[in-house]
Write a protein that holds these residues in place. Sequence first.
Motif, PDB file in Angstrom:
ATOM      1  N   UNK A  47       1.034  -1.010  -0.122  1.00  0.00           N
ATOM      2  CA  UNK A  47       0.385   0.020   0.174  1.00  0.00           C
ATOM      3  C   UNK A  47       0.900   1.339   0.126  1.00  0.00           C
ATOM      4  N   UNK A  48       2.261   1.273   0.695  1.00  0.00           N
ATOM      5  CA  UNK A  48       2.876   2.280   0.749  1.00  0.00           C
ATOM      6  C   UNK A  48       2.124   3.155   1.736  1.00  0.00           C
ATOM      7  N   UNK A  49       3.373   3.701   2.699  1.00  0.00           N
ATOM      8  CA  UNK A  49       3.310   4.255   4.511  1.00  0.00           C
ATOM      9  C   UNK A  49       1.938   4.928   4.622  1.00  0.00           C
ATOM     10  N   UNK A  50       0.668   4.421   4.240  1.00  0.00           N
ATOM     11  CA  UNK A  50      -0.536   4.808   4.624  1.00  0.00           C
ATOM     12  C   UNK A  50      -1.163   5.083   6.103  1.00  0.00           C
ATOM     13  N   UNK A  51      -1.229   6.546   6.197  1.00  0.00           N
ATOM     14  CA  UNK A  51      -2.316   6.608   7.504  1.00  0.00           C
ATOM     15  C   UNK A  51      -3.674   6.647   7.269  1.00  0.00           C
ATOM     16  N   UNK A  52      -3.957   5.998   6.297  1.00  0.00           N
ATOM     17  CA  UNK A  52      -5.701   5.520   6.039  1.00  0.00           C
ATOM     18  C   UNK A  52      -5.758   4.162   6.915  1.00  0.00           C
ATOM     19  N   UNK A  53      -5.376   3.560   7.686  1.00  0.00           N
ATOM     20  CA  UNK A  53      -5.193   2.309   7.898  1.00  0.00           C
ATOM     21  C   UNK A  53      -7.124   1.459   7.677  1.00  0.00           C
ATOM     22  N   UNK A  54      -8.296   2.185   7.826  1.00  0.00           N
ATOM     23  CA  UNK A  54      -9.030   1.418   7.724  1.00  0.00           C
ATOM     24  C   UNK A  54      -9.957   1.544   5.975  1.00  0.00           C
ATOM     25  N   UNK A  55      -8.324   2.212   4.885  1.00  0.00           N
ATOM     26  CA  UNK A  55      -8.752   1.791   3.793  1.00  0.00           C
ATOM     27  C   UNK A  55      -7.814   0.803   3.834  1.00  0.00           C
ATOM     28  N   UNK A  56      -6.829   1.435   4.191  1.00  0.00           N
ATOM     29  CA  UNK A  56      -5.533  -0.847   3.611  1.00  0.00           C
ATOM     30  C   UNK A  56      -5.430  -1.645   4.346  1.00  0.00           C
ATOM     31  N   UNK A  57      -5.857  -1.939   5.441  1.00  0.00           N
ATOM     32  CA  UNK A  57      -5.547  -2.833   6.127  1.00  0.00           C
ATOM     33  C   UNK A  57      -6.070  -4.589   6.281  1.00  0.00           C
ATOM     34  N   UNK A  58      -5.971  -5.049   6.034  1.00  0.00           N
ATOM     35  CA  UNK A  58      -6.728  -6.303   5.721  1.00  0.00           C
ATOM     36  C   UNK A  58      -6.480  -7.005   7.340  1.00  0.00           C
ATOM     37  N   UNK A  59      -7.611  -7.520   7.133  1.00  0.00           N
ATOM     38  CA  UNK A  59      -8.362  -8.789   8.778  1.00  0.00           C
ATOM     39  C   UNK A  59      -6.552  -9.854   8.316  1.00  0.00           C
ATOM     40  N   UNK A  60      -6.664 -10.392  10.021  1.00  0.00           N
ATOM     41  CA  UNK A  60      -5.289 -11.767   9.686  1.00  0.00           C
ATOM     42  C   UNK A  60      -6.094 -12.631   8.733  1.00  0.00           C
ATOM     43  N   UNK A  61      -5.206 -13.023   7.756  1.00  0.00           N
ATOM     44  CA  UNK A  61      -5.026 -14.109   7.118  1.00  0.00           C
ATOM     45  C   UNK A  61      -5.913 -13.663   6.109  1.00  0.00           C
ATOM     46  N   UNK A  62      -5.960 -12.307   5.770  1.00  0.00           N
ATOM     47  CA  UNK A  62      -6.274 -11.637   4.226  1.00  0.00           C
ATOM     48  C   UNK A  62      -5.559 -12.500   2.938  1.00  0.00           C
ATOM     49  N   UNK A  63      -6.052 -11.188   2.150  1.00  0.00           N
ATOM     50  CA  UNK A  63      -5.659 -11.844   0.448  1.00  0.00           C
ATOM     51  C   UNK A  63      -4.052 -11.588   0.757  1.00  0.00           C
ATOM     52  N   UNK A  64      -3.532 -10.722   1.154  1.00  0.00           N
ATOM     53  CA  UNK A  64      -1.740 -10.344   1.714  1.00  0.00           C
ATOM     54  C   UNK A  64      -1.592 -11.699   1.972  1.00  0.00           C
ATOM     55  N   UNK A  65      -1.992 -11.590   3.775  1.00  0.00           N
ATOM     56  CA  UNK A  65      -1.201 -12.502   3.980  1.00  0.00           C
ATOM     57  C   UNK A  65      -1.432 -14.171   3.234  1.00  0.00           C
ATOM     58  N   UNK A  66      -2.470 -14.327   2.434  1.00  0.00           N
ATOM     59  CA  UNK A  66      -2.240 -15.439   1.868  1.00  0.00           C
ATOM     60  C   UNK A  66      -1.343 -15.577   0.546  1.00  0.00           C
ATOM     61  N   UNK A  67      -1.164 -14.692   0.016  1.00  0.00           N
ATOM     62  CA  UNK A  67      -0.357 -13.729  -1.391  1.00  0.00           C
ATOM     63  C   UNK A  67       1.317 -14.267  -1.257  1.00  0.00           C
ATOM     64  N   UNK A  68       1.709 -14.066   0.616  1.00  0.00           N
ATOM     65  CA  UNK A  68       2.342 -14.012   0.947  1.00  0.00           C
ATOM     66  C   UNK A  68       3.023 -15.801   1.092  1.00  0.00           C
ATOM     67  N   UNK A  69       1.739 -16.755   1.937  1.00  0.00           N
ATOM     68  CA  UNK A  69       1.656 -18.227   1.739  1.00  0.00           C
ATOM     69  C   UNK A  69       2.248 -18.199   0.258  1.00  0.00           C
ATOM     70  N   UNK A  70       1.928 -18.115  -0.346  1.00  0.00           N
ATOM     71  CA  UNK A  70       1.512 -18.766  -2.020  1.00  0.00           C
ATOM     72  C   UNK A  70       2.980 -18.559  -2.790  1.00  0.00           C
ATOM     73  N   UNK A  71       2.626 -17.236  -2.168  1.00  0.00           N
ATOM     74  CA  UNK A  71       5.362 -16.999  -3.034  1.00  0.00           C
ATOM     75  C   UNK A  71       5.830 -17.751  -1.788  1.00  0.00           C
ATOM     76  N   UNK A  72       5.441 -17.856  -0.986  1.00  0.00           N
ATOM     77  CA  UNK A  72       6.408 -18.527  -0.148  1.00  0.00           C
ATOM     78  C   UNK A  72       6.778 -20.094  -0.990  1.00  0.00           C
ATOM     79  N   UNK A  73       5.259 -20.117  -0.778  1.00  0.00           N
ATOM     80  CA  UNK A  73       5.961 -21.794  -1.133  1.00  0.00           C
ATOM     81  C   UNK A  73       5.858 -21.910  -2.640  1.00  0.00           C
ATOM     82  N   UNK A  74       5.650 -21.405  -3.846  1.00  0.00           N
ATOM     83  CA  UNK A  74       6.000 -21.131  -4.584  1.00  0.00           C
ATOM     84  C   UNK A  74       7.625 -21.086  -5.207  1.00  0.00           C
ATOM     85  N   UNK A  75       8.238 -20.249  -4.682  1.00  0.00           N
ATOM     86  CA  UNK A  75      10.030 -19.397  -4.641  1.00  0.00           C
ATOM     87  C   UNK A  75      10.640 -20.325  -3.863  1.00  0.00           C
TER      88      UNK A  75
END
Length: 259
Positions: A47-75
């Motif tokens: 997101x970049x260093x945003x002070x609008x967490x209500x807009x950019x924050x994700x829940x634990x286990x959200x899309x970006x967290x799953x993306x990290x898991x997928x990228x780690x496994x693939x790489x």
Amino acid sequence: MQNLRVSLIQSDLEWQDAEKNLEHLGEKIASLKGTTDLIVLPEMFNSGFSMQPERVAEKEGGITCQWLLDQAAASDAAICGSLAIETEQGFANRFMFVTPDGQQRFYDKRHLFRMGSEHEHYTQGHERLVFEYKGWRILPQICYDLRFPVWSRNRNDYDLVVYVANWPAPRRKAWRTLLHARAIENQCYCVGVNRVGSDGNGLDYSGDSLLVDYLGEPVIDHAIDKVFVETAQLNGEALNAFREKFPAWRDADQFQISP
């Protein structure tokens, strides 16, 4: 302790656009498959260093967290970087460390950047953590943490400190100087990964991502404002030999950090 291959990804970031950032960074991560053990992304890489967490924050286990898991496994490599996470206590600037086998560990930023009002939008982390991976003890840190050496003082409990950041260009001298200082004073390898480009607040970033060895010598260092992906090997045997030969850590002052 075996050697560890570490890759730094210095990139521009699309302002508050997780989809584009993940697509762009995913291409860079894919180029590293089979060539590295640990991939380091910047602070708030989606997101970049945003002070609008209500807009950019994700829940634990959200899309970006799953993306990290997928990228780690693939790489077949661990991946780390920070993102805004919504918790029961509020929003956190959270350093995620994800391994190829699906393990997830995290550290919440201790020192919130007052001059950018980060403390008004995010909750402070309180726990200093060390992650173990492939025989290496790794201390996770986020941006402004770099200015507080007591928080990162090596108690002979880590070998590598990793700073992920969105550190603006006008303060690049402090960034570079302090990364070298943290490596020397803590007798460890030090990684600092910053971004380039400009954000939605009009702040410019020069990059200056560095890998510094335990002698304070730069291992990875590039010209200002350049996008790059580079991998270097950390020598565990050489690090331990230096610590035995020059055991300054044995004379360190004892202290405790208040909650």
